[in-house]
Scaffold this motif. Structure first.
Motif, PDB file in Angstrom:
ATOM      1  N   ALA A   1       0.661  -1.223   0.039  1.00 57.36           N
ATOM      2  CA  ALA A   1      -0.015   0.083  -0.159  1.00 57.36           C
ATOM      3  C   ALA A   1       0.921   1.273  -0.015  1.00 57.36           C
ATOM      4  N   GLN A   2       1.995   1.398   0.895  1.00 56.57           N
ATOM      5  CA  GLN A   2       2.708   2.367   0.910  1.00 56.57           C
ATOM      6  C   GLN A   2       3.434   2.640  -0.398  1.00 56.57           C
ATOM      7  N   ALA A   3       3.844   1.636  -1.191  1.00 62.91           N
ATOM      8  CA  ALA A   3       4.724   1.686  -2.661  1.00 62.91           C
ATOM      9  C   ALA A   3       3.787   2.169  -3.510  1.00 62.91           C
ATOM     10  N   LEU A   4       2.557   1.786  -3.497  1.00 60.68           N
ATOM     11  CA  LEU A   4       1.581   2.280  -4.561  1.00 60.68           C
ATOM     12  C   LEU A   4       1.135   3.849  -4.253  1.00 60.68           C
ATOM     13  N   SER A   5       1.108   4.299  -2.955  1.00 61.35           N
ATOM     14  CA  SER A   5       0.958   5.575  -2.584  1.00 61.35           C
ATOM     15  C   SER A   5       2.117   6.344  -2.982  1.00 61.35           C
ATOM     16  N   ALA A   6       3.358   5.889  -2.827  1.00 60.79           N
ATOM     17  CA  ALA A   6       4.460   6.691  -3.198  1.00 60.79           C
ATOM     18  C   ALA A   6       4.621   6.604  -4.786  1.00 60.79           C
ATOM     19  N   GLY A   7       3.901   6.101  -5.430  1.00 62.91           N
ATOM     20  CA  GLY A   7       3.719   6.386  -7.004  1.00 62.91           C
ATOM     21  C   GLY A   7       4.183   4.968  -7.719  1.00 62.91           C
ATOM     22  N   ALA A   8       4.384   3.796  -7.280  1.00 58.48           N
ATOM     23  CA  ALA A   8       4.630   2.549  -7.880  1.00 58.48           C
ATOM     24  C   ALA A   8       3.350   2.187  -8.885  1.00 58.48           C
ATOM     25  N   SER A   9       3.746   1.632  -9.973  1.00 57.74           N
ATOM     26  CA  SER A   9       2.672   1.301 -10.742  1.00 57.74           C
ATOM     27  C   SER A   9       2.318  -0.090 -10.486  1.00 57.74           C
ATOM     28  N   GLY A  10       3.251  -0.789  -9.877  1.00 57.25           N
ATOM     29  CA  GLY A  10       2.806  -2.038  -9.615  1.00 57.25           C
ATOM     30  C   GLY A  10       3.781  -2.739  -8.391  1.00 57.25           C
ATOM     31  N   PHE A  11       3.550  -4.021  -7.907  1.00 54.75           N
ATOM     32  CA  PHE A  11       4.331  -4.505  -6.897  1.00 54.75           C
ATOM     33  C   PHE A  11       4.125  -5.984  -7.130  1.00 54.75           C
TER      34      PHE A  11
ATOM     35  N   VAL B   1       8.520  15.347   7.874  1.00 51.08           N
ATOM     36  CA  VAL B   1       7.791  14.896   6.766  1.00 51.08           C
ATOM     37  C   VAL B   1       8.591  13.724   5.705  1.00 51.08           C
ATOM     38  N   ALA B   2       9.823  14.048   5.812  1.00 47.94           N
ATOM     39  CA  ALA B   2      10.495  12.923   4.905  1.00 47.94           C
ATOM     40  C   ALA B   2      10.533  11.491   5.620  1.00 47.94           C
ATOM     41  N   GLN B   3      10.536  11.749   6.792  1.00 47.06           N
ATOM     42  CA  GLN B   3      10.670  10.717   7.840  1.00 47.06           C
ATOM     43  C   GLN B   3       9.350   9.637   7.754  1.00 47.06           C
ATOM     44  N   GLU B   4       8.246  10.563   7.447  1.00 42.37           N
ATOM     45  CA  GLU B   4       7.007   9.800   7.446  1.00 42.37           C
ATOM     46  C   GLU B   4       6.921   8.812   6.270  1.00 42.37           C
ATOM     47  N   ALA B   5       7.742   9.115   5.256  1.00 36.68           N
ATOM     48  CA  ALA B   5       7.856   8.263   4.209  1.00 36.68           C
ATOM     49  C   ALA B   5       8.784   7.054   4.191  1.00 36.68           C
ATOM     50  N   ARG B   6       9.584   7.022   5.134  1.00 36.38           N
ATOM     51  CA  ARG B   6      10.604   6.074   5.447  1.00 36.38           C
ATOM     52  C   ARG B   6      10.375   4.975   6.105  1.00 36.38           C
ATOM     53  N   PHE B   7       9.515   4.842   7.074  1.00 35.61           N
ATOM     54  CA  PHE B   7       9.101   3.527   7.443  1.00 35.61           C
ATOM     55  C   PHE B   7      10.221   2.669   7.999  1.00 35.61           C
TER      56      PHE B   7
END
Length: 232
Positions: free
Chosen positions: A103-113, A214-220
């Motif tokens: 879910a996080q990867a898709l939210s970050a812009g991935a077209s697939g996983f 904000v950047a740290q929110e996306a690093r998990f």
């Protein structure tokens, strides 16, 4: 389907595989070439190498990206690649295939996983879906999670940064001052200041410290393995 190749329309003319593990990287290249025998496939062992190839003029039509790279922290590598590539689809290929990470990867812009343990047929399905303008996820993925709202907002704001702004934000997160950033990137300090102002405006923050948060929110980091465990 085992021996089936993709149609010419579904095959990218150029592709980039970004993975620092030689065996996995070779396997991804072989899989991609077995599906699209005319695709020009290149590789990079780090995000830096990938960005260098793009800045040198290589324009992939598809990127297969591992999340565990030596020069990225969490999903900021995906965000920086999307910033550099624009509309080029990026497919995350990772062993960290739990529902939250997908879910996080898709939210970050991935077209697939595609999970790393997947069979060749799964890549066939993924590339077919993406060539049709669809987003691909494994059958195990269950979309929708209430706790993703704030994290998705952080992804959206970070995705609005240019590649240079993403680089500068990364250096800010490392604690570097404007003068040091200017030296590292071979640009004027006034240019760095202008970028920092633009970064804070795009992120909707008032200080460098808030930008780092904000950047740290996306690093998990809590769901990423330690460096020592990456290739265990």
């Amino acid at each position: 389907m085992d021996k089936e190749t993709l149609s010419a329309s579904a095959c990218p003319s150029q592709a980039l595989v970004v993975d620092d593990h030689p065996l996995f990287c070779d396997a991804l290249v072989l899989t991609l070439r077995s599906l699209c025998d005319k695709t020009d496939v290149r590789t990079a062992a780090s995000l830096g190498q990938a960005i260098e190839q793009i800045e040198a003029g290589f324009r992939p039509k598809l990127v297969l990206l591992d999340l565990n790279l030596p020069d990225v922290n969490g999903l900021d590598g995906l965000i920086r690649l999307k910033s550099a590539l624009g509309q080029c689809p990026v497919v995350v290929v990772s062993s960290m295939a739990d529902n939250k990470m997908i879910a996080q990867a898709l939210s970050a812009g991935a077209s697939g996983f595609v999970p790393k343990h997947s069979q060749r047929q799964e890549f066939h399905r993924a590339l077919t879906a993406i060539s049709n303008g669809e987003t691909f996820t494994p059958d195990s993925f269950v979309p929708g999670s209430a706790e993703q709202g704030g994290q998705n907002d952080a992804f959206d704001r970070l995705a609005s940064l240019t590649n240079q702004q993403s680089r500068i934000l990364q250096l800010i997160c490392e604690g570097k001052l404007n003068k040091q950033i200017a030296f590292d990137l071979s640009i004027a300090e006034t240019t760095v200041k202008a970028h920092v102002t633009a970064i804070m405006r795009k992120l909707g923050v008032q200080s460098r410290t808030q930008a780092v948060l904000v950047a740290q929110e996306a690093r998990f980091s809590e769901i990423l393995p330690t460096a020592e465990a990456r290739h265990a």
